[in-house]
Design a protein around this motif. Sequence first.
Motif, PDB file in Angstrom:
ATOM      1  N   ILE A 158       0.866  -1.188   0.000  1.00 18.91           N
ATOM      2  CA  ILE A 158       0.000   0.000   0.000  1.00 18.91           C
ATOM      3  C   ILE A 158       0.895   1.228   0.000  1.00 18.91           C
ATOM      4  CG2 ILE A 158      -1.820   1.228   1.255  1.00 18.91           C
ATOM      5  CD1 ILE A 158      -2.701  -1.436   2.426  1.00 18.91           C
ATOM      6  N   THR A 159       0.674   2.112  -0.979  1.00 19.91           N
ATOM      7  CA  THR A 159       1.618   3.214  -1.183  1.00 19.91           C
ATOM      8  C   THR A 159       0.925   4.576  -1.175  1.00 19.91           C
ATOM      9  OG1 THR A 159       1.386   2.737  -3.545  1.00 19.91           O
ATOM     10  CG2 THR A 159       3.353   1.902  -2.451  1.00 19.91           C
ATOM     11  N   LEU A 167       8.487   4.414  -4.220  1.00 18.78           N
ATOM     12  CA  LEU A 167       8.022   3.788  -2.974  1.00 18.78           C
ATOM     13  C   LEU A 167       7.367   2.439  -3.260  1.00 18.78           C
ATOM     14  CD1 LEU A 167       6.673   6.924  -1.082  1.00 18.78           C
ATOM     15  CD2 LEU A 167       8.744   5.617  -0.564  1.00 18.78           C
ATOM     16  N   PRO A 186      -2.211   1.408  -5.006  1.00 16.40           N
ATOM     17  CA  PRO A 186      -1.680   2.778  -4.946  1.00 16.40           C
ATOM     18  C   PRO A 186      -2.711   3.758  -4.411  1.00 16.40           C
ATOM     19  CG  PRO A 186      -2.167   2.169  -7.218  1.00 16.40           C
ATOM     20  CD  PRO A 186      -2.550   0.994  -6.366  1.00 16.40           C
ATOM     21  N   ALA A 216      -7.473   1.817  -5.314  1.00 15.40           N
ATOM     22  CA  ALA A 216      -8.623   1.800  -4.394  1.00 15.40           C
ATOM     23  C   ALA A 216      -8.414   2.824  -3.291  1.00 15.40           C
ATOM     24  CB  ALA A 216      -8.776   0.404  -3.784  1.00 15.40           C
ATOM     25  N   GLY A 217      -9.472   3.104  -2.571  1.00 17.29           N
ATOM     26  CA  GLY A 217      -9.415   4.021  -1.431  1.00 17.29           C
ATOM     27  C   GLY A 217      -9.140   3.252  -0.145  1.00 17.29           C
ATOM     28  N   VAL A 225      -5.503  -5.393   3.833  1.00 17.84           N
ATOM     29  CA  VAL A 225      -4.750  -5.618   5.076  1.00 17.84           C
ATOM     30  C   VAL A 225      -5.280  -6.848   5.811  1.00 17.84           C
ATOM     31  CG1 VAL A 225      -4.135  -4.622   7.333  1.00 17.84           C
ATOM     32  CG2 VAL A 225      -4.218  -3.156   5.290  1.00 17.84           C
ATOM     33  N   PHE A 235       3.552  -1.246   4.032  1.00 14.39           N
ATOM     34  CA  PHE A 235       2.778   0.001   3.968  1.00 14.39           C
ATOM     35  C   PHE A 235       3.688   1.211   4.056  1.00 14.39           C
ATOM     36  CE2 PHE A 235       0.698   3.501   6.358  1.00 14.39           C
ATOM     37  CZ  PHE A 235      -0.304   3.826   5.452  1.00 14.39           C
ATOM     38  N   THR A 236       3.459   2.189   3.208  1.00 12.33           N
ATOM     39  CA  THR A 236       4.042   3.519   3.377  1.00 12.33           C
ATOM     40  C   THR A 236       2.909   4.524   3.371  1.00 12.33           C
ATOM     41  OG1 THR A 236       6.093   2.902   2.259  1.00 12.33           O
ATOM     42  CG2 THR A 236       5.643   5.250   2.466  1.00 12.33           C
ATOM     43  N   ILE A 245      -3.420   0.082  10.546  1.00 11.63           N
ATOM     44  CA  ILE A 245      -2.931  -1.087   9.803  1.00 11.63           C
ATOM     45  C   ILE A 245      -2.076  -1.975  10.714  1.00 11.63           C
ATOM     46  CG2 ILE A 245      -1.346  -1.738   7.915  1.00 11.63           C
ATOM     47  CD1 ILE A 245      -2.518   0.744   6.384  1.00 11.63           C
ATOM     48  N   GLU A 392       3.186  16.804  11.459  1.00 13.38           N
ATOM     49  CA  GLU A 392       3.730  16.804  10.097  1.00 13.38           C
ATOM     50  C   GLU A 392       2.875  17.711   9.216  1.00 13.38           C
ATOM     51  OE1 GLU A 392       3.300  13.072   7.923  1.00 13.38           O
ATOM     52  OE2 GLU A 392       5.367  13.293   7.231  1.00 13.38           O
ATOM     53  N   PHE A 394       3.840  18.547   5.931  1.00 14.09           N
ATOM     54  CA  PHE A 394       3.966  17.951   4.597  1.00 14.09           C
ATOM     55  C   PHE A 394       3.845  19.009   3.504  1.00 14.09           C
ATOM     56  CE2 PHE A 394       3.411  13.920   2.025  1.00 14.09           C
ATOM     57  CZ  PHE A 394       4.531  13.318   2.566  1.00 14.09           C
TER      58      PHE A 394
HETATM   59  P1  NAD Z   1      -2.180   8.056   3.831  1.00 11.31           P
HETATM   60  O1  NAD Z   1      -1.840   7.308   5.063  1.00 11.31           O
HETATM   61  O2  NAD Z   1      -3.380   8.906   3.840  1.00 11.31           O
HETATM   62  O3  NAD Z   1      -2.374   7.044   2.617  1.00 11.31           O
HETATM   63  C1  NAD Z   1      -1.339   6.165   2.203  1.00 11.31           C
HETATM   64  C2  NAD Z   1      -1.945   4.985   1.491  1.00 11.31           C
HETATM   65  O4  NAD Z   1      -2.663   4.198   2.432  1.00 11.31           O
HETATM   66  C3  NAD Z   1      -2.967   5.345   0.412  1.00 11.31           C
HETATM   67  O5  NAD Z   1      -2.864   4.403  -0.636  1.00 11.31           O
HETATM   68  C4  NAD Z   1      -4.299   5.219   1.146  1.00 11.31           C
HETATM   69  O6  NAD Z   1      -5.375   4.973   0.274  1.00 11.31           O
HETATM   70  C5  NAD Z   1      -4.018   4.026   2.037  1.00 11.31           C
HETATM   71  N1  NAD Z   1      -4.759   3.940   3.282  1.00 11.31           N
HETATM   72  C6  NAD Z   1      -5.104   4.946   4.111  1.00 11.31           C
HETATM   73  N2  NAD Z   1      -5.735   4.450   5.194  1.00 11.31           N
HETATM   74  C7  NAD Z   1      -5.771   3.114   5.059  1.00 11.31           C
HETATM   75  C8  NAD Z   1      -6.279   2.041   5.845  1.00 11.31           C
HETATM   76  N3  NAD Z   1      -6.869   2.258   7.019  1.00 11.31           N
HETATM   77  N4  NAD Z   1      -6.117   0.781   5.388  1.00 11.31           N
HETATM   78  C9  NAD Z   1      -5.510   0.552   4.224  1.00 11.31           C
HETATM   79  N5  NAD Z   1      -5.027   1.513   3.414  1.00 11.31           N
HETATM   80  C10 NAD Z   1      -5.146   2.788   3.837  1.00 11.31           C
HETATM   81  O7  NAD Z   1      -0.873   8.883   3.434  1.00 11.31           O
HETATM   82  P2  NAD Z   1      -0.662   9.887   2.204  1.00 11.31           P
HETATM   83  O8  NAD Z   1      -1.314  11.185   2.527  1.00 11.31           O
HETATM   84  O9  NAD Z   1      -0.988   9.198   0.941  1.00 11.31           O
HETATM   85  O10 NAD Z   1       0.929  10.047   2.242  1.00 11.31           O
HETATM   86  C11 NAD Z   1       1.586  10.968   3.024  1.00 11.31           C
HETATM   87  C12 NAD Z   1       2.103  10.301   4.281  1.00 11.31           C
HETATM   88  O11 NAD Z   1       2.989   9.240   3.951  1.00 11.31           O
HETATM   89  C13 NAD Z   1       2.914  11.258   5.125  1.00 11.31           C
HETATM   90  O12 NAD Z   1       2.570  11.077   6.478  1.00 11.31           O
HETATM   91  C14 NAD Z   1       4.347  10.828   4.887  1.00 11.31           C
HETATM   92  O13 NAD Z   1       5.248  11.144   5.906  1.00 11.31           O
HETATM   93  C15 NAD Z   1       4.188   9.349   4.717  1.00 11.31           C
HETATM   94  N6  NAD Z   1       5.324   8.796   3.980  1.00 11.31           N
HETATM   95  C16 NAD Z   1       6.247   8.037   4.664  1.00 11.31           C
HETATM   96  C17 NAD Z   1       7.364   7.560   3.999  1.00 11.31           C
HETATM   97  C18 NAD Z   1       8.391   6.736   4.718  1.00 11.31           C
HETATM   98  O14 NAD Z   1       9.170   6.061   4.050  1.00 11.31           O
HETATM   99  N7  NAD Z   1       8.442   6.748   6.035  1.00 11.31           N
HETATM  100  C19 NAD Z   1       7.540   7.824   2.652  1.00 11.31           C
HETATM  101  C20 NAD Z   1       6.581   8.594   1.999  1.00 11.31           C
HETATM  102  C21 NAD Z   1       5.471   9.068   2.671  1.00 11.31           C
END
Ligand code: NAD
Length: 492
Positions: A158-159, A167, A186, A216-217, A225, A235-236, A245, A392, A394
């Motif tokens: 999950i990215t 990533l 993604p 997907a959302g 998961v 997961f990132t 998660i 954060e 961002f």
């Molecule tokens: P986000 O957590 O909102 O979403 C990330 C991904 O997770 C998306 O694909 C989203 O649809 C999915 N997602 C969200 N909630 C979920 C759940 N409950 N179950 C399954 N999937 C879920 O993050 P974002 O806004 O897309 O990205 C920015 C964040 O990512 C920032 O906090 C940033 O610091 C972090 N990030 C971390 C790294 C790292 O390597 N540590 C790298 C890049 C980004």
Amino acid sequence: MTLTAEPSTQLDRLRFFIDGEWVAPRGGETHTALEAATEEVLGTAAMGTEADIDAAVQAARRALDEGPWGRTTAEERAAVMERFADALEKRADATSTLVSRENGMPIGLSTAFNGAAPAGLLRMYAQIGRQTEFESVRPSLCGATIVRREPVGVVGAITPWNYPQVLAMMKIAPALAAGCTIVLKPSPETALDTYVFADAATEAGLPPGVLNIVLAGREAGASLVSHPLVDKIAFTGSTAAGRLIGAECGRLIRRMTLELGGKSAAVVLDDADMGTFLAGLDGASFMNNGQTCTTQSRILAPRSRYDEVIDALADYCKNLVVGNPLDTSTTLGPMASEVHLGRVNSYIDIGKSSNARLITGGGRPQGLDKGWFVEPTVFADVDNADRLAREEVFGPVYAVIPYDTDEQAAAIANDSEFGLGGSVFTSDESRGIEFARTVRTGTIGVNYYQLDLGAPFGGMKASGVGRELGPEAINAYLEYKSVFVSADQLPS
Ligand code: NAD
């Protein structure tokens, strides 16, 4: 404003990549992708449901249990991975441009992280796979033990949207080298680019079901998961999502790596060279418009040089070229989405209504009426207890915090729920290395900050669990199995 790349035609991705085929969605929801710099429609993508995720997981499971991938040799997998890299390289320019249009990343950075890095990672992990000892035999009390390293199984990846290509590949490449199969979900903010992996994998001859991609959302993501046929989640994303998660993976005793958020500090020591500090900021802080997990937005400045640091930061921000990310002279593009711009602006409002001093920025850049732009912003006199220093943002917003001694600087840097990145600037490198030892983060740079794809990357504290990158990352995709045999049963 000059566009250096051809405006491409509208892109649509209305099918998912499952079991080596382009498959129609089971539901009818779509997502309209808008260009960050112009707010114009870029393309439309189908949004997956729980049923689409299930189909992808079933395909990945079959490919693992019945298909050839789990039984291939490291050499056979490496050959496919290198062809996959070739196929991505052919598409690198188009992919880099597309991601810049999706999330606002300046094109030079996108060329490196979305164009070159994914193919580079495939080649790196092909080689690491070749060098990995998947089986060894050691003497035991009653005979011998064959120690095997087997693929962890089906990986749910999950990215997020900020570096969508690299990533994703930080998960796909070690997983493939280990012999795993993958379902990649993604982020909707970068709905279109990820499918280039499907195009390239098909061209490379990756067996059906080894890599499946479903946009997907959150809800459908959550079903990945908890899917019973998934073995590991990579997961990132945000710490908030990571907590949910991680809790679910804990409940299921499911393997996981979590790469989460940060609130990193760049520490200017009292002997720092200001030129080195300013040059280092490009990689340390506003890379990708501040939309980087390792963004060092807390600037810790010695009280003896406090005004000098603030002036230098203000000049740095004024010299940034804010504009269309496809223009090669742009150094700061727009935020990735309207929602995200709103979030960044809400933190600027928090700063304005606190005791902090607004030095520069804090509004919308002049002359940019369309697109999700925000001025690079500096707040001084921030207290490390303020929300601006703890959460954060961002985006391109600095919080400058004064300190008196090195010990106090380290204590402030460490006074954070996060522990992802950081940097220290000093004329004395050994002093910098010594200081780096005192900071509890997964990575830290001395006089610059530049990710090394060959070294482990990840967070301490609420910034994550586990590590990606480097040879070490393949371990997260392998399970040990010990087979006890009597010595005379050993294959010769
Ligand atoms: P986000 O957590 O909102 O979403 C990330 C991904 O997770 C998306 O694909 C989203 O649809 C999915 N997602 C969200 N909630 C979920 C759940 N409950 N179950 C399954 N999937 C879920 O993050 P974002 O806004 O897309 O990205 C920015 C964040 O990512 C920032 O906090 C940033 O610091 C972090 N990030 C971390 C790294 C790292 O390597 N540590 C790298 C890049 C980004």
